[in-house]
Design a protein around this motif. Sequence first.
Motif, PDB file in Angstrom:
ATOM      1  N   GLU A 146      43.722  35.716  49.456  1.00 66.86           N
ATOM      2  CA  GLU A 146      44.496  35.494  48.450  1.00 66.86           C
ATOM      3  C   GLU A 146      43.562  35.608  47.090  1.00 66.86           C
ATOM      4  OE1 GLU A 146      47.672  35.102  45.575  1.00 66.86           O
ATOM      5  OE2 GLU A 146      47.635  35.639  47.559  1.00 66.86           O
ATOM      6  N   ALA A 147      42.522  35.018  47.188  1.00 69.14           N
ATOM      7  CA  ALA A 147      41.304  34.794  46.198  1.00 69.14           C
ATOM      8  C   ALA A 147      40.921  36.430  45.926  1.00 69.14           C
ATOM      9  CB  ALA A 147      40.060  34.031  46.335  1.00 69.14           C
ATOM     10  N   ARG A 148      40.533  37.066  47.067  1.00 69.62           N
ATOM     11  CA  ARG A 148      40.323  38.431  47.012  1.00 69.62           C
ATOM     12  C   ARG A 148      41.340  39.559  46.122  1.00 69.62           C
ATOM     13  NH1 ARG A 148      37.732  37.271  52.005  1.00 69.62           N
ATOM     14  NH2 ARG A 148      39.744  37.983  53.208  1.00 69.62           N
ATOM     15  N   ARG A 149      42.605  39.060  46.460  1.00 68.39           N
ATOM     16  CA  ARG A 149      43.589  39.821  46.066  1.00 68.39           C
ATOM     17  C   ARG A 149      43.780  39.722  44.456  1.00 68.39           C
ATOM     18  NH1 ARG A 149      48.486  39.772  44.149  1.00 68.39           N
ATOM     19  NH2 ARG A 149      48.653  37.428  44.193  1.00 68.39           N
ATOM     20  N   GLN A 150      43.708  38.380  44.235  1.00 67.62           N
ATOM     21  CA  GLN A 150      43.763  38.038  42.767  1.00 67.62           C
ATOM     22  C   GLN A 150      42.342  38.809  41.932  1.00 67.62           C
ATOM     23  OE1 GLN A 150      44.111  33.938  42.066  1.00 67.62           O
ATOM     24  NE2 GLN A 150      46.121  33.825  43.299  1.00 67.62           N
ATOM     25  N   THR A 151      41.238  38.750  42.584  1.00 72.87           N
ATOM     26  CA  THR A 151      40.179  39.216  41.944  1.00 72.87           C
ATOM     27  C   THR A 151      40.281  40.833  41.864  1.00 72.87           C
ATOM     28  OG1 THR A 151      38.542  37.666  43.109  1.00 72.87           O
ATOM     29  CG2 THR A 151      37.694  39.629  42.214  1.00 72.87           C
ATOM     30  N   VAL A 152      40.885  41.447  42.841  1.00 70.42           N
ATOM     31  CA  VAL A 152      40.862  42.884  42.688  1.00 70.42           C
ATOM     32  C   VAL A 152      42.152  43.002  41.530  1.00 70.42           C
ATOM     33  CG1 VAL A 152      42.217  45.049  43.887  1.00 70.42           C
ATOM     34  CG2 VAL A 152      40.608  43.410  45.021  1.00 70.42           C
ATOM     35  N   GLU A 153      43.349  42.474  41.239  1.00 74.38           N
ATOM     36  CA  GLU A 153      44.209  42.586  40.519  1.00 74.38           C
ATOM     37  C   GLU A 153      43.541  42.229  39.023  1.00 74.38           C
ATOM     38  OE1 GLU A 153      47.809  43.280  38.626  1.00 74.38           O
ATOM     39  OE2 GLU A 153      47.068  43.833  40.551  1.00 74.38           O
ATOM     40  N   LYS A 154      42.869  41.164  38.946  1.00 73.37           N
ATOM     41  CA  LYS A 154      42.233  40.921  37.580  1.00 73.37           C
ATOM     42  C   LYS A 154      41.276  41.984  37.121  1.00 73.37           C
ATOM     43  CE  LYS A 154      41.707  38.089  34.054  1.00 73.37           C
ATOM     44  NZ  LYS A 154      42.663  37.525  33.367  1.00 73.37           N
ATOM     45  N   GLU A 155      40.365  42.561  38.269  1.00 75.64           N
ATOM     46  CA  GLU A 155      39.390  43.849  37.859  1.00 75.64           C
ATOM     47  C   GLU A 155      40.504  45.049  37.319  1.00 75.64           C
ATOM     48  OE1 GLU A 155      36.007  46.270  40.109  1.00 75.64           O
ATOM     49  OE2 GLU A 155      37.412  44.950  41.116  1.00 75.64           O
ATOM     50  N   ARG A 156      41.460  45.143  37.890  1.00 78.23           N
ATOM     51  CA  ARG A 156      42.265  46.387  37.553  1.00 78.23           C
ATOM     52  C   ARG A 156      42.738  46.120  36.051  1.00 78.23           C
ATOM     53  NH1 ARG A 156      47.245  47.945  37.038  1.00 78.23           N
ATOM     54  NH2 ARG A 156      48.208  45.959  37.369  1.00 78.23           N
ATOM     55  N   GLN A 157      43.247  44.924  35.778  1.00 80.35           N
ATOM     56  CA  GLN A 157      43.605  44.307  34.580  1.00 80.35           C
ATOM     57  C   GLN A 157      42.702  44.693  33.450  1.00 80.35           C
ATOM     58  OE1 GLN A 157      45.531  40.662  34.585  1.00 80.35           O
ATOM     59  NE2 GLN A 157      47.205  41.518  35.910  1.00 80.35           N
ATOM     60  N   LEU A 158      41.444  43.992  33.712  1.00 81.60           N
ATOM     61  CA  LEU A 158      40.318  44.315  32.731  1.00 81.60           C
ATOM     62  C   LEU A 158      39.872  45.510  32.661  1.00 81.60           C
ATOM     63  CD1 LEU A 158      38.218  41.164  33.719  1.00 81.60           C
ATOM     64  CD2 LEU A 158      39.699  41.265  31.815  1.00 81.60           C
ATOM     65  N   GLY A 159      40.119  46.540  33.702  1.00 83.89           N
ATOM     66  CA  GLY A 159      39.724  47.842  33.518  1.00 83.89           C
ATOM     67  C   GLY A 159      40.663  48.537  32.722  1.00 83.89           C
ATOM     68  N   ILE A 160      41.937  47.988  32.942  1.00 83.26           N
ATOM     69  CA  ILE A 160      43.021  48.743  31.834  1.00 83.26           C
ATOM     70  C   ILE A 160      42.528  48.610  30.230  1.00 83.26           C
ATOM     71  CG2 ILE A 160      45.263  48.848  31.276  1.00 83.26           C
ATOM     72  CD1 ILE A 160      46.012  48.371  33.931  1.00 83.26           C
ATOM     73  N   LEU A 161      42.250  47.334  30.124  1.00 79.23           N
ATOM     74  CA  LEU A 161      41.915  47.232  28.822  1.00 79.23           C
ATOM     75  C   LEU A 161      40.682  47.646  28.216  1.00 79.23           C
ATOM     76  CD1 LEU A 161      42.942  42.965  28.697  1.00 79.23           C
ATOM     77  CD2 LEU A 161      44.294  45.058  27.913  1.00 79.23           C
ATOM     78  N   ALA A 162      39.958  47.554  29.176  1.00 81.47           N
ATOM     79  CA  ALA A 162      38.270  48.273  28.890  1.00 81.47           C
ATOM     80  C   ALA A 162      38.430  49.836  28.839  1.00 81.47           C
ATOM     81  CB  ALA A 162      37.279  47.895  29.865  1.00 81.47           C
TER      82      ALA A 162
END
Length: 282
Positions: free
Chosen positions: A135-151
Amino acid sequence: MSDHEERERAGHPGHGLRKELPEEVPATVPPPREEREEEQPRLTGRQRLVKGLWPPRLTRAQLIVALLLFGLGFGLAVQVASNSDGDSALRGARQEDLVRILDELDDRTQRLEDEKQGLEKQRDELENSSDQAEEARRQTVEKERQLGILAGTVAAQGPGIAMTIEDTKGTVEADMLLDAIQELRAAGAEAIQVNGVRVVAGTYLTDSGNGVSVDGNKINAPYRFKVIGKPQDLEPALNIPGGVVQTLEKERATVTVERSSKIVVDALRAAKRPDYARSSSR
């Protein structure tokens, strides 16, 4: 030897022999028992017992056993005395004190129960550590995707609006486009793209001849905005009285805003590593 001497020896055969033997020592007769008892004091039964026991004649093994028995007896005596004191203290306590003692016991029991539940929770977490890690890995991937969109380093798609600004008179300037971007951000825009240039937090706009420069990239009219966000919020924010649309129309520009269920923002920005800033987390 003369005849006289022979006669004396013959007449007194034991005389010469007695002279050669020592004198007889008279035999000592012990005094009667009654006299001996009168000379020594009579001992009682207790005195004879004490005389027989003292001084003690103990072996090493007997001494060790005696010490162990003494220690055992002393410990039992202290335990009995302690229990007696505790019982007597409780018997003599007031009702308020007894209630307080019971409350303290209840509180201690509750704390132990809470500690037990906490340990059981930790045990369950440890047992499910593999699931949590996933679950932590899944959340990390999702957070990375969201930050990538903002960046701007990841492409994005979703509902939003498409806005086109026609500037046939060349009156639209950089500050007007910047006002539009800020108004869209305030309305909840999550991704913005203008004429193939991704707009990010550090984006800047300047006037460049007959057009506008976005982050150093010159763009010309018509200016096409692709914006991902909630259409019901984005469109009204642009059309408010005195807002972006009215301001551009005053400059004789034509503005078109269309809602869409699918807007694709595919312009990307290269990830730039900061020269001086570093993460403060350890």
